[in-house]
Design an enzyme around this catalytic site. Structure first.
Site, PDB file in Angstrom:
ATOM      1  CB  CYS A 335      -1.041  -0.004   1.118  1.00  0.00           C
ATOM      2  SG  CYS A 335      -0.664  -1.019   2.530  1.00  0.00           S
ATOM      3  NE  ARG A 364       2.135  -9.296   4.884  1.00  0.00           N
ATOM      4  CZ  ARG A 364       0.828  -9.165   4.733  1.00  0.00           C
ATOM      5  NH1 ARG A 364       0.010  -9.994   5.353  1.00  0.00           N
ATOM      6  NH2 ARG A 364       0.348  -8.217   3.970  1.00  0.00           N
ATOM      7  CD  GLN A 382      -0.911  -8.602   0.187  1.00  0.00           C
ATOM      8  OE1 GLN A 382      -0.312  -7.579  -0.078  1.00  0.00           O
ATOM      9  NE2 GLN A 382      -1.698  -8.713   1.237  1.00  0.00           N
ATOM     10  CG  ASP A 384      -2.620  -5.211  -2.322  1.00  0.00           C
ATOM     11  OD1 ASP A 384      -3.785  -5.057  -1.929  1.00  0.00           O
ATOM     12  OD2 ASP A 384      -1.618  -4.805  -1.706  1.00  0.00           O
ATOM     13  CG  HIS A 386      -4.080  -0.051  -2.414  1.00  0.00           C
ATOM     14  ND1 HIS A 386      -3.001  -0.754  -2.887  1.00  0.00           N
ATOM     15  CD2 HIS A 386      -4.220  -0.405  -1.114  1.00  0.00           C
ATOM     16  CE1 HIS A 386      -2.505  -1.495  -1.917  1.00  0.00           C
ATOM     17  NE2 HIS A 386      -3.227  -1.311  -0.832  1.00  0.00           N
ATOM     18  CE  LYS A 466     -11.500  -7.616   9.313  1.00  0.00           C
ATOM     19  NZ  LYS A 466     -10.347  -8.458   9.500  1.00  0.00           N
ATOM     20  CG  HIS A 512      -5.926  -1.405   2.091  1.00  0.00           C
ATOM     21  ND1 HIS A 512      -4.567  -1.265   1.989  1.00  0.00           N
ATOM     22  CD2 HIS A 512      -6.341  -0.445   2.942  1.00  0.00           C
ATOM     23  CE1 HIS A 512      -4.171  -0.262   2.749  1.00  0.00           C
ATOM     24  NE2 HIS A 512      -5.229   0.261   3.350  1.00  0.00           N
TER      25      HIS A 512
END
Length: 637
Positions: A335, A364, A382, A384, A386, A466, A512
């Site tokens: 992000c 991670r 991911q 991912d 945004h 979320k 996200h």
RNA sequence: GCCGACGUAGCUCAAUUGGCAGAGCAACGGAUUUGUAAUCCGUAGGUUCGGGGUUCGAUUCCCCGCGUCGGCUCCA
């Protein structure tokens, strides 16, 4: 006379005093025999519970989820009883029913061995056969503490000390064994007929690694043997589908010490599948109005300071490295980079919403003990994205994301969803007004889709509400992959804005979202969902053309080329082996189609297709099978 | 990280109480030209996870390390 209302609305009148068991008997002897507990005015109670007022009542049998849980909970007591008989020095702690069975944690001088488990299970059978009545007893707090302390049961005493005042302290007795428990329980040990101890494991007292490690014994229990054996069959089925096993057998991926734990190596066949998945993902995102970004795998530590990750995410981050006397951090998330792209120029309200997606690989730190195949890794990608939008666009954007999410999951063969909405926790950033507005928008977006959902009040992250979506796989297991998360925090921290119609600078809302979550994990789920029998569009090799003898090599090669030219992933197997040998080999590779080529096929410009179930479709012209494969590929079935 | 189990050929697994480390599949060589889930013969393949110890002798017993697997939220 007392009046009891049953779930179907009908009533039973019985003279007081009466207990739950008697009401069950009054309804029917079959029900009375099956009953394990009752629900009186919404509360679960034992069969022996005496009633002296009118009430709404329901008889609980093991066929219901509540009944099953009671059976399992009682079985955990049965196990504790057996353990105390065999190992009097063991202290009992807690023993609840859990998702697939139950466990009980003991404090004992040594770990239990698999042989101990066999002995414990045998003793459980024996105690069950004694058919001991299970009875509830109330005690005063001090009396109960003294009782347990006198027997060296310090954990139980500790638990009692923590029970809020005013709450009754109940104990359950079966024979010589007495345990602190809220209940309810089955009326006698004879009601426990089908159980099995599964494994021993260490578990910290209260789940806290600062506490002493206890010995946890896991078991499972069912109302009858049939249920138990069905469950064991399911476990076997799950073991057969294990993605680590199939990943090796099908040569899809590996995780090797030489590279490091939790770091995935995608082999050619796995990489093919990943490309197919990514291609599908890209195409769907293009259609949904997304742009794509590529951003670096590491960044100056200051970026992570600004984003706040250094404060609240540090435990999951690898240590920084030093480059030219500056600290750099390998990224645990994507992000901040997307925000930098956003911030690279002044944005107008006309630019919004901006939808930016990236297959972003992140790293991670996970504790070594939790690494697990593709499901829990240290480096993963991911899917991912945004979305930067105005407040007024939240609802429509969320609705569109939900659309894309469900569409994507359906494409991969999942069509049972469970949706969870998590709202404002105690500690949170952002005004109450924006939380309220955003939460309402999320709720509306879900309702707009006519979807059922559950609300987890206070379950949101500190930076925004979320939506999570869980899918159910082919053998009924649930997985959470998708998450849609509003963020009121990062836009603030990076001080990003857009110029509104009013000419004033406003703060955009950031969303996200990930649909598959981690590609690695999703791939693992796909492997297990399909048990390695991938649908044609995903299969790394869609068909193999194989010859009877080398006299057919030319035709087989031609067929292979023709199918490949049409975009299909096709191999030819010209080896000098018997067909049955080649078929066996490719069948074990779970290739969807085998196209056999011999004398007759060659003469007629044909192949003999054999499907994955072993069905021989007979002679088929090469154009026909080509058409059929393309069709199947396009349909994604 | 912590607890427990496990670690033998590329893969799946054997190896009495401590006594020459084996098989099947795969690989390689040869024969076989084969019609819907394994053709036959042969060859090669090992630091028994790594290190240390006990012993005449260790895959086996002990210690340390590494790795894999099962767990470590589900509140009496």
């Amino acid at each position: 006379m007392l009046r009891f209302t049953l779930p179907d609305g009908s009533c039973k009148e019985l003279p007081a005093p009466v207990n739950v068991a008697a009401i069950a008997a009054a309804i029917g002897t079959g029900l009375a025999r099956a009953a394990v507990a009752g629900r009186v005015n919404g509360e679960l109670v034992d069969l022996e519970t005496r009633l002296d007022a009118d009430a709404a009542i329901e008889i609980i049998t093991p066929a219901t989820p509540d009944g099953l849980e009671i059976v399992r909970h009682s079985t955990s007591h049965l196990m504790a009883h057996a353990v105390k008989e065999l190992f009097p020095g063991a202290q009992v702690t807690i023993g609840p029913a859990v998702a697939d069975g139950f466990y009980y944690d003991f404090d004992y001088e040594r770990p239990f061995t698999p042989e101990d488990l066999v002995a414990i299970e045998a003793r459980m059978e024996e105690i069950a056969n004694r058919d001991l009545p299970v009875t509830r007893h109330l005690m005063e707090r001090q009396e109960a503490m003294d009782w347990f302390m006198a027997r060296g049961e310090r954990y139980k005493a500790e638990i009692i000390a923590e029970i809020p005042g005013g709450q009754p302290i109940s104990l359950y007795r079966q024979g010589e064994f007495m345990d602190l428990c809220r209940g309810p329980h089955v009326p006698s040990t004879g009601r426990l007929k089908a159980f099995k101890l599964m494994r021993v494991a260490g578990a910290y007292w209260r789940g806290d690694s600062r506490n002493k490690m206890l010995q946890r014994i896991y078991g499972t229990a069912f109302p009858d043997k049939k249920g138990l054996s069905a469950h064991l069959t399911l476990l076997e089925e799950a073991a057969k589908r294990d993605h680590r096993k199939l990943g090796k057998e099908l040569d899809l991926f590996s995780i090797q010490d030489d590279a490091g734990g939790g770091l995935v190596l995608w082999h050619p066949m796995g990489a093919r599948m990943r490309q197919t998945i990514e291609e599908q993902w890209r195409q769907a995102h293009r259609a949904a109005g997304y742009e794509f970004l590529f951003t670096p795998h590491m960044a100056n530590l200051d970026l992570w300071r600004t984003s706040g990750h250094l404060d609240f995410y540090r435990e999951s981050m690898f240590n920084p490295m030093t480059v030219d006397e500056q600290s750099y951090q390998i990224r645990p998330m994507n992000c901040p980079f997307h925000i930098l792209v956003y911030r690279s120029q002044i944005r107008s309200h006309r630019d919004l919403p901006l939808r930016w997606a990236e297959l972003g690989t992140v790293y991670r730190y996970e504790m070594s003990g939790v690494l697990h195949g593709l499901f829990r890794v240290r480096g993963f990608t991911q899917d991912d994205a945004h979305i930067f939008c105005r407040e007024s666009q939240i609802e429509s954007e969320i609705a569109a994301i939900l659309d894309l999410t469900l569409q994507t999951l359906r494409t991969f063969g999942f069509d049972r969803f469970e949706i969870n909405l998590s709202t404002r926790p105690e500690k949170a950033v952002g005004s109450d007004a924006i939380w309220e507005k955003a939460t309402l928008a999320l709720r509306n977006a879900i309702l707009h889709h006519g979807l059922e959902y559950r609300e987890d009040a206070g379950g949101g992250a500190f930076y925004g509400p979320k939506i999570d979506v869980k899918i159910t796989d082919a053998i009924g297991r649930k997985w959470q992959c998708s998450t849609i998360q509003l963020d009121f925090n990062l836009p603030e921290r990076f001080d990003i804005g857009y110029i509104g119609e009013d000419g004033v600078r406003h703060r955009p809302i950031m969303i996200h979202r990930a649909l598959m979550g981690s590609l690695e994990r999703f791939f693992g789920i796909l492997i297990e969902h399909y048990a390695g029998h991938f649908p044609l569009w995903l299969a790394p090799v869609q068909a193999v053309v194989l010859t009877i003898t080398e006299a057919h090599n030319d035709w087989a090669t031609e067929v292979g080329q023709k199918l490949r030219a049409a975009g299909l992933r096709v191999e030819t197997d010209l080896r000098n082996h018997k067909v049955s040998y080649k078929i066996r080999e490719h069948a074990m590779r779970k290739i969807p189609w085998l196209l056999i080529v011999g004398e007759r096929e060659q003469a007629e410009g044909a192949v003999s297709p054999r499907d994955r179930h072993g069905k021989d479709l007979g002679l088929m012209h090469v154009d026909e099978i080509l058409h059929r494969l393309l069709q199947e590929n396009a349909n994604r079935t």
